[in-house]
Design an enzyme around this catalytic site. Structure first.
Site, PDB file in Angstrom:
ATOM      1  N   LYS A  47     -18.896   8.026   4.965  1.00 11.83           N
ATOM      2  CA  LYS A  47     -17.645   7.315   5.141  1.00 11.83           C
ATOM      3  C   LYS A  47     -16.564   7.899   4.243  1.00 11.83           C
ATOM      4  O   LYS A  47     -15.388   7.634   4.419  1.00 11.83           O
ATOM      5  CB  LYS A  47     -17.823   5.831   4.754  1.00 11.83           C
ATOM      6  N   GLY A  48     -16.965   8.676   3.244  1.00 15.50           N
ATOM      7  CA  GLY A  48     -16.048   9.091   2.190  1.00 15.50           C
ATOM      8  C   GLY A  48     -14.835   9.867   2.648  1.00 15.50           C
ATOM      9  O   GLY A  48     -13.790   9.823   2.003  1.00 15.50           O
ATOM     10  N   GLU A 103     -14.546  17.004   3.928  1.00 20.03           N
ATOM     11  CA  GLU A 103     -15.337  16.220   2.973  1.00 20.03           C
ATOM     12  C   GLU A 103     -14.474  15.639   1.865  1.00 20.03           C
ATOM     13  O   GLU A 103     -13.381  16.130   1.583  1.00 20.03           O
ATOM     14  CB  GLU A 103     -16.425  17.112   2.341  1.00 20.03           C
ATOM     15  N   ASP A 107     -20.566  17.772  -4.831  1.00 23.59           N
ATOM     16  CA  ASP A 107     -21.191  17.559  -6.131  1.00 23.59           C
ATOM     17  C   ASP A 107     -22.232  18.669  -6.325  1.00 23.59           C
ATOM     18  O   ASP A 107     -21.896  19.754  -6.792  1.00 23.59           O
ATOM     19  CB  ASP A 107     -21.799  16.149  -6.128  1.00 23.59           C
ATOM     20  N   LYS A 135     -16.960  19.500  -7.893  1.00 21.80           N
ATOM     21  CA  LYS A 135     -17.407  19.513  -9.288  1.00 21.80           C
ATOM     22  C   LYS A 135     -18.199  20.796  -9.525  1.00 21.80           C
ATOM     23  O   LYS A 135     -19.409  20.813  -9.350  1.00 21.80           O
ATOM     24  CB  LYS A 135     -18.311  18.307  -9.573  1.00 21.80           C
ATOM     25  N   PHE A 156     -18.266  10.682 -12.746  1.00 19.99           N
ATOM     26  CA  PHE A 156     -18.295   9.867 -11.529  1.00 19.99           C
ATOM     27  C   PHE A 156     -16.919   9.285 -11.267  1.00 19.99           C
ATOM     28  O   PHE A 156     -16.357   8.568 -12.097  1.00 19.99           O
ATOM     29  CB  PHE A 156     -19.336   8.751 -11.633  1.00 19.99           C
ATOM     30  N   VAL A 157     -16.365   9.609 -10.121  1.00 22.79           N
ATOM     31  CA  VAL A 157     -15.013   9.156  -9.777  1.00 22.79           C
ATOM     32  C   VAL A 157     -15.041   8.265  -8.543  1.00 22.79           C
ATOM     33  O   VAL A 157     -15.954   8.348  -7.724  1.00 22.79           O
ATOM     34  CB  VAL A 157     -14.055  10.344  -9.547  1.00 22.79           C
ATOM     35  N   ASP A 163     -16.641   5.830  -3.122  1.00 23.65           N
ATOM     36  CA  ASP A 163     -17.068   4.486  -3.517  1.00 23.65           C
ATOM     37  C   ASP A 163     -18.003   4.492  -4.711  1.00 23.65           C
ATOM     38  O   ASP A 163     -18.590   5.509  -5.071  1.00 23.65           O
ATOM     39  CB  ASP A 163     -17.814   3.820  -2.359  1.00 23.65           C
ATOM     40  N   ARG A 169     -13.170   2.159  -2.178  1.00 23.40           N
ATOM     41  CA  ARG A 169     -12.746   3.190  -1.225  1.00 23.40           C
ATOM     42  C   ARG A 169     -11.254   3.095  -0.929  1.00 23.40           C
ATOM     43  O   ARG A 169     -10.615   4.092  -0.596  1.00 23.40           O
ATOM     44  CB  ARG A 169     -13.525   3.074   0.093  1.00 23.40           C
TER      45      ARG A 169
HETATM   46  P1  IMP Z   1     -23.953  16.637  -2.883  1.00 18.36           P
HETATM   47  O1  IMP Z   1     -22.834  17.636  -2.919  1.00 18.36           O
HETATM   48  O2  IMP Z   1     -25.018  16.962  -1.888  1.00 18.36           O
HETATM   49  O3  IMP Z   1     -24.537  16.398  -4.256  1.00 18.36           O
HETATM   50  O4  IMP Z   1     -23.443  15.209  -2.402  1.00 18.36           O
HETATM   51  C1  IMP Z   1     -22.095  14.885  -2.331  1.00 18.36           C
HETATM   52  C2  IMP Z   1     -21.978  13.421  -1.952  1.00 18.36           C
HETATM   53  O5  IMP Z   1     -22.347  12.585  -3.064  1.00 18.36           O
HETATM   54  C3  IMP Z   1     -20.543  13.091  -1.630  1.00 18.36           C
HETATM   55  O6  IMP Z   1     -20.278  13.243  -0.248  1.00 18.36           O
HETATM   56  C4  IMP Z   1     -20.425  11.665  -2.125  1.00 18.36           C
HETATM   57  O7  IMP Z   1     -20.795  10.776  -1.079  1.00 18.36           O
HETATM   58  C5  IMP Z   1     -21.401  11.546  -3.247  1.00 18.36           C
HETATM   59  N1  IMP Z   1     -20.729  11.727  -4.566  1.00 18.36           N
HETATM   60  C6  IMP Z   1     -20.852  12.790  -5.399  1.00 18.36           C
HETATM   61  N2  IMP Z   1     -20.112  12.651  -6.511  1.00 18.36           N
HETATM   62  C7  IMP Z   1     -19.481  11.449  -6.386  1.00 18.36           C
HETATM   63  C8  IMP Z   1     -18.543  10.734  -7.245  1.00 18.36           C
HETATM   64  O8  IMP Z   1     -18.122  11.164  -8.336  1.00 18.36           O
HETATM   65  N3  IMP Z   1     -18.118   9.533  -6.764  1.00 18.36           N
HETATM   66  C9  IMP Z   1     -18.523   9.018  -5.565  1.00 18.36           C
HETATM   67  N4  IMP Z   1     -19.392   9.655  -4.743  1.00 18.36           N
HETATM   68  C10 IMP Z   1     -19.871  10.856  -5.147  1.00 18.36           C
HETATM   69 MG    MG Z   2     -19.657  12.041   1.302  1.00 17.96          MG
END
Ligand code: IMP
Ligand code: MG
Length: 183
Positions: A47-48, A103, A107, A135, A156-157, A163, A169
């Protein structure tokens, strides 16, 4: 939602609405230039990415289509494992399409790395990535991201679609959550 509405829940504002808007203008100008005369399918990750999708797509000045996917990365705890499950798949056939994944944040990069390979395997002509936040210090895998809004520290943001436990959100800026909220 104003900063004063969640002042007790945040350490501080990391990126203001104005900073996000200015960067979105620049990203959309780059995308408009790169996709001139090409077909374009934006794929938003629920949903982000809803806010980025709405604000970025309105600034792009070439014809485009939009579709959505929902995925979940499972593993131990809250960290992404790289094992991705599709909760909602696309309605669109990707054969020969130029896909731009939209996106909210990258992360570890594990989710997007999997997703990019998955969409390419469906016969897309190209699969590029646009993300509002990244990040770099959290990266576990190298993902080739064409359009990045801001590189941020590994904190964490919340806000602008992001969310914590489904809250925040609708905060229109990016903020760092206060530790008392999640402890
Ligand atoms: P990754 O890149 O596979 O570790 O996952 C990324 C997902 O983790 C993003 O699409 C977000 O849904 C969630 N996420 C990662 N960092 C944050 C944050 O700082 N705040 C909120 N959601 C986050
Ligand atoms: Mg996401």
């Amino acid at each position: 939602m104003l900063e004063s509405d969640i002042a007790d829940d945040i350490v501080g504002v990391m990126l203001t609405e104005e900073q996000l808007a200015t960067r979105l203008d620049e990203m959309a100008a780059d995308i408009t230039r790169d996709y001139q005369g090409k077909d374009l399918l934006l794929v938003g990750i629920l949903k982000g990415a809803i806010m980025v999708m709405a604000d970025l797509s309105r600034r792009i000045r070439v014809p485009l289509e939009m579709d959505w996917m929902a995925v979940s990365s499972y593993g131990s705890g809250t960290k992404s494992s790289g094992v991705v499950r599709i909760l909602k798949d696309l309605d669109t056939d990707l054969a020969g399409r130029n896909v731009l994944i939209v996106e909210d944040i990258i992360d570890s990069g594990l989710t997007l790395n999997w997703l990019q390979q998955n969409l390419l395997s469906r016969g897309a002509k190209s699969v590029e990535i646009a993300t509002m936040l990244r990040k770099p210090e959290s990266a576990k895998v190298d993902v080739d991201v064409r359009y990045v809004g801001f590189d941020i520290p590994p904190e964490f943001v919340i806000g602008y679609g992001l969310d914590y436990a489904e809250q925040y959100r609708n905060v229109p800026f990016i903020a760092t959550l206060a530790p008392h909220v999640y402890s």
